[in-house]
Design a protein around this motif. Structure first.
Motif, PDB file in Angstrom:
ATOM      1  N   CYS A   1       0.717  -1.519   0.168  1.00 51.32           N
ATOM      2  CA  CYS A   1      -0.303  -0.306  -0.178  1.00 51.32           C
ATOM      3  C   CYS A   1       0.647   1.343   0.194  1.00 51.32           C
ATOM      4  O   CYS A   1       0.590   2.458   0.646  1.00 51.32           O
ATOM      5  CB  CYS A   1      -1.145   0.102   1.478  1.00 51.32           C
ATOM      6  N   ARG A   2       2.008   1.107  -1.026  1.00 50.98           N
ATOM      7  CA  ARG A   2       2.898   1.817  -0.241  1.00 50.98           C
ATOM      8  C   ARG A   2       2.398   3.398  -1.005  1.00 50.98           C
ATOM      9  O   ARG A   2       2.539   4.592  -0.891  1.00 50.98           O
ATOM     10  CB  ARG A   2       4.145   1.997  -1.380  1.00 50.98           C
TER      11      ARG A   2
ATOM     12  N   LEU B   1       7.492  -3.639 -11.681  1.00 51.02           N
ATOM     13  CA  LEU B   1       7.275  -1.677 -11.963  1.00 51.02           C
ATOM     14  C   LEU B   1       6.209  -1.505 -12.334  1.00 51.02           C
ATOM     15  O   LEU B   1       5.420  -2.310 -13.302  1.00 51.02           O
ATOM     16  CB  LEU B   1       8.294  -2.325 -12.557  1.00 51.02           C
ATOM     17  N   THR B   2       5.502  -0.925 -12.044  1.00 47.52           N
ATOM     18  CA  THR B   2       4.944   0.143 -12.629  1.00 47.52           C
ATOM     19  C   THR B   2       4.806   1.236 -12.943  1.00 47.52           C
ATOM     20  O   THR B   2       5.165   2.072 -12.020  1.00 47.52           O
ATOM     21  CB  THR B   2       3.010  -0.220 -11.208  1.00 47.52           C
TER      22      THR B   2
ATOM     23  N   TYR C   1       2.247   1.113 -17.290  1.00 49.00           N
ATOM     24  CA  TYR C   1       2.768  -0.184 -17.574  1.00 49.00           C
ATOM     25  C   TYR C   1       2.778  -0.891 -16.407  1.00 49.00           C
ATOM     26  O   TYR C   1       4.174  -0.237 -15.555  1.00 49.00           O
ATOM     27  CB  TYR C   1       3.371   0.994 -18.352  1.00 49.00           C
ATOM     28  N   ASP C   2       2.446  -2.001 -16.923  1.00 53.77           N
ATOM     29  CA  ASP C   2       3.130  -3.007 -15.627  1.00 53.77           C
ATOM     30  C   ASP C   2       4.318  -4.143 -16.272  1.00 53.77           C
ATOM     31  O   ASP C   2       3.384  -5.164 -17.333  1.00 53.77           O
ATOM     32  CB  ASP C   2       2.029  -3.707 -15.695  1.00 53.77           C
ATOM     33  N   ALA C   3       5.724  -3.538 -16.240  1.00 52.35           N
ATOM     34  CA  ALA C   3       6.599  -4.055 -16.595  1.00 52.35           C
ATOM     35  C   ALA C   3       6.497  -5.307 -17.167  1.00 52.35           C
ATOM     36  O   ALA C   3       6.455  -5.783 -15.384  1.00 52.35           O
ATOM     37  CB  ALA C   3       7.659  -3.843 -16.256  1.00 52.35           C
TER      38      ALA C   3
ATOM     39  N   VAL D   1       6.370   6.241 -10.483  1.00 57.78           N
ATOM     40  CA  VAL D   1       6.938   4.800 -10.972  1.00 57.78           C
ATOM     41  C   VAL D   1       6.926   4.161  -9.866  1.00 57.78           C
ATOM     42  O   VAL D   1       7.827   4.800  -9.027  1.00 57.78           O
ATOM     43  CB  VAL D   1       7.789   5.012 -11.569  1.00 57.78           C
ATOM     44  N   HIS D   2       6.297   3.041  -9.295  1.00 63.56           N
ATOM     45  CA  HIS D   2       6.237   2.681  -8.369  1.00 63.56           C
ATOM     46  C   HIS D   2       7.736   1.276  -9.041  1.00 63.56           C
ATOM     47  O   HIS D   2       6.933   0.303  -9.651  1.00 63.56           O
ATOM     48  CB  HIS D   2       5.155   1.634  -7.555  1.00 63.56           C
TER      49      HIS D   2
END
Length: 403
Positions: free
Chosen positions: A12-13, A370-371, A321-323, A349-350
Motif C-alpha cells: 500500500c505504498r 514495476l508499475t 505500464y506494468d513491466a 513509478v513504483h
C-alpha cells in the motif's frame, strides 16, 4: 484523519505516500481468514483480532484495497459504527462462480461451467467438451492479477491450461481458504475496464481503460492500461450494463472496478465486478488524477458520509505500464527499467521488488514488479509511448541469484 488499512504496508505504498502528504495517521491490520461454515462468529473473529493488533479508538475511516479482505473490512466498519455495504453482495462479488450465477448477471456473461479441482485433466476435458465450444479460458473462481487465467485454443491445449490453473488454485486455497476452477467460452472482442463509485444509488463511471496489447491468450497478463475519462455518450452500452448489474447485486456506497469484453457479434459481456479501487488503489488514484484531476482516495473517504458529485478539472490520457516478466527467476537490472521510465517523462513509478528477489512469471504470478504512470494529451501519443516501453522498459531475471 486516522485510518485503519486492512492489508500489508508493503502493498500500500501509494496510499501511504498520499496519507503522509495529507497528514493522515495510518494503522495496518492483516485480518484473519474466515471459515465459510462459521459465519455467525465472523464479526467476533475479526473484531477481536483487530483489537488485539491495533488501537481501534479514534478511527475516522477503515479501508482496504485487497479482494480477500472486503468482508473483514465491513465487519470492522460495522463494529465501529461506520457506513457499511451488504455482506452477501460482497460474498457474491468476491467469487466468480456466485457472481456469474446471480440473476442480475447471468444474462450478461459468456457460457461457462465449474470444474472439479480434484479431477484429472481427461475428466475435466470431457466435461468442457460436452458443455462448451472451444476456444475456452480456464481460471480460478477468486483469482486476481490474471493469475491462473489461461486460454486453451483446442482440446489438445486443454490439459496444460488445466494444470496451470490448478496450481494457482492450490496457492489461492492456502491463502484465501477456497478457490474453484471455471472454464468459459473465449470472447474474441476487445477488453475494457471501468472504474467508478456508487453513491447513494447513483452509479458514477469515471474512467475507462483499454487493455493493451490486446489480450488474446494463451495468457492474460495485463501489460498496459490506456485510460481516458469516461464519456457518457460513447459509453452508453457500458452504462446500461452497469445500471442493470450493480443495483441487481445490491452494491451501494462503494468503489467499483468492472471488466468487460465484447463477443464476436459485438455484444458486451461483463467479466467481473470488484467492490474496490483498482490496482491496490494505485491504478484508480494515479490514472484518475492524470485523466481528470479527481482524487480517488478522497472520494473513497467520502463514501456513505455525503453524496459524491465529482467534477473533472481537465481531460487527458493516461498510460499505466506494468513491466512484464518473461521468465520466473531472480530480478536484475531493475534500475535500468526505472531509468527508461524517467527518460520518457514518467509521472509516477513504483518499483515493488528489488534486484535479487525471486519472482514468478505469468500465469503463476500474483505480484507486479514495476508499475509506471504517464500523462499524454492524445490516445495516439500514449500508444506510441507503449511501443517504446515494450522495447526498452523490460524486467530481466536470471535462474541463479548473483552474489
Amino acid at each position: 484523519m486516522n485510518v485503519l488499512l486492512l492489508g500489508r504496508e508493503e502493498d500500500c505504498r501509494d496510499y501511504l505516500d498520499y496519507a503522509h502528504g495529507h497528514g493522515f495517521t495510518v494503522r495496518f491490520f492483516d485480518p484473519p481468514q474466515l471459515a465459510a461454515d462459521d459465519r455467525e462468529n465472523w464479526r467476533s473473529t475479526v473484531v477481536d483480532a483487530a483489537r488485539d493488533a491495533v488501537d481501534l479508538e479514534g478511527l475516522d475511516d477503515a479501508i482496504s484495497f485487497h479482494d480477500s479482505y472486503q468482508i473483514q473490512l465491513e465487519l470492522i466498519r460495522g463494529e465501529l459504527g461506520m457506513p457499511t455495504r451488504d455482506i452477501d453482495t460482497l460474498l457474491c462479488l468476491a467469487d466468480k462462480t456466485r457472481f456469474k450465477a446471480h440473476p442480475a448477471v447471468r444474462d450478461h456473461i459468456t457460457r461457462h461451467i465449474e470444474l472439479d479441482p480434484s479431477a484429472k485433466a481427461p475428466a475435466a476435458l470431457a466435461a468442457v467438451t460436452d458443455a462448451l465450444t472451444f476456444p475456452v479460458v480456464v481460471k480460478p473462481s477468486n483469482g486476481f492479477y490474471s493469475a491462473g487465467v489461461v486460454k486453451a485454443e483446442t482440446p489438445a491445449d486443454f490439459p496444460k491450461a488445466f494444470l496451470q490453473t490448478k496450481r494457482v488454485c492450490t496457492v489461492l486455497r492456502e491463502g484465501a481458504g477456497q478457490s474453484r476452477m471455471l472454464a468459459e467460452e473465449y470472447l474474441d472482442g476487445n477488453e475494457y475496464a471501468i472504474d467508478g463509485f456508487v453513491s447513494d444509488g447513483r452509479i458514477i463511471p469515471l474512467q475507462i481503460h483499454r487493455k493493451l496489447p490486446p489480450l488474446v491468450g494463451p495468457l492474460f497478463h495485463e501489460v498496459a492500461y490506456l485510460t481516458e475519462p469516461f464519456d457518457a455518450e460513447q459509453g452508453r452500452d457500458f452504462t446500461a450494463l452497469l445500471e442493470s448489474v450493480i443495483p441487481g447485486v445490491g452494491l451501494d456506497n462503494s468503489p467499483f472496478h468492472a471488466e468487460f469484453r465484447f463477443d464476436g457479434q459485438g455484444g458486451l459481456r461483463v467479466l467481473e465486478l470488484a467492490p474496490r479501487l483498482c490496482g491496490g488503489g494505485t491504478t484508480t488514484y494515479q490514472q484518475l488524477r492524470i485523466c481528470t484531476g479527481l482524487d480517488a482516495y478522497g472520494l473513497l473517504h467520502q463514501l456513505g458520509r455525503e453524496p459524491l458529485a465529482p467534477e473533472p478539472t481537465h481531460h487527458k490520457v493516461a498510460l499505466e505500464y506494468d513491466a512484464p516478466i518473461e521468465r520466473s527467476g531472480f530480478l536484475k537490472n531493475t534500475a535500468r527499467a526505472v531509468d527508461v521510465c524517467h527518460k520518457n517523462d514518467v509521472t509516477t513509478v513504483h518499483l515493488h521488488r528489488a534486484d535479487g528477489q525471486f519472482v514468478l512469471a505469468p500465469p503463476l504470478n500474483f505480484e507486479t514488479v514495476l508499475t509506471a504512470y504517464f500523462a499524454r494529451d492524445t490516445r495516439e501519443e500514449a500508444e506510441a509511448l507503449l511501443d517504446v516501453l515494450m522495447t526498452d522498459c523490460t524486467i530481466d531475471t536470471e535462474t541463479e541469484k548473483t552474489s
